[in-house]
Enzyme design. Structure first.
Site: not given
Ligand code: AMP
Ligand code: ZN
Length: 115
Positions: A94-95, A101, A88, A34-35
């Protein structure tokens, strides 16, 4: 109608159009960091095929394989003390990225319930 790959950041990852380091790959799925990690280990597991979110998937075999792949990723990353998986779905879930994913979070204790 599925969004075309040109509109979707995770499709770009799946198509290797971005220089994202792939941490795990099998026939149907990819995992990458994750970034904006919220845990020492924070990976995202995605199907290579575009699905917006859980609402859009009826393929039970794919959903089973997705969860199994998340476990394999956790094993590869050495998360033997446990890990958190999160999916999510939609705005209230909260997507923020609309390509299905699974978050795999590890390397610290994760309290319950989440926010
Ligand atoms: P969600 O809120 O469940 O839709 O999660 C989307 C996640 O994707 C967030 O944790 C973001 O930090 C992460 N993210 C967004 N763009 C990228 C990217 N290009 N590479 C890796 N992770 C990303
Ligand atoms: Zn996509």
């Amino acid at each position: 109608m599925n969004m075309s790959s040109t509109d979707c950041i995770f499709c770009k990852v799946a198509n290797k159009e971005l220089q994202t380091k792939i941490i795990f790959e099998n026939e149907d799925f990819l995992a990458f960091n994750d970034i904006k990690p919220v845990s020492p280990t924070h990976l995202l597991v995605i199907p290579k095929k575009h699905y917006k979110n859980l609402w859009e998937v009826e393929d039970k075999e794919l959903l089973g394989k997705l969860l199994h792949t998340a476990k394999e990723v956790a094993k590869q990353e050495g998360l033997k003390d446990g890990f958190r998986t999160v999916i999510n779905t939609g705005d209230n879930g909260g997507q923020t990225v609309y390509h299905l994913h699974v978050h795999v979070l590890g390397g610290r204790f994760h309290k319950w319930p989440p926010g």
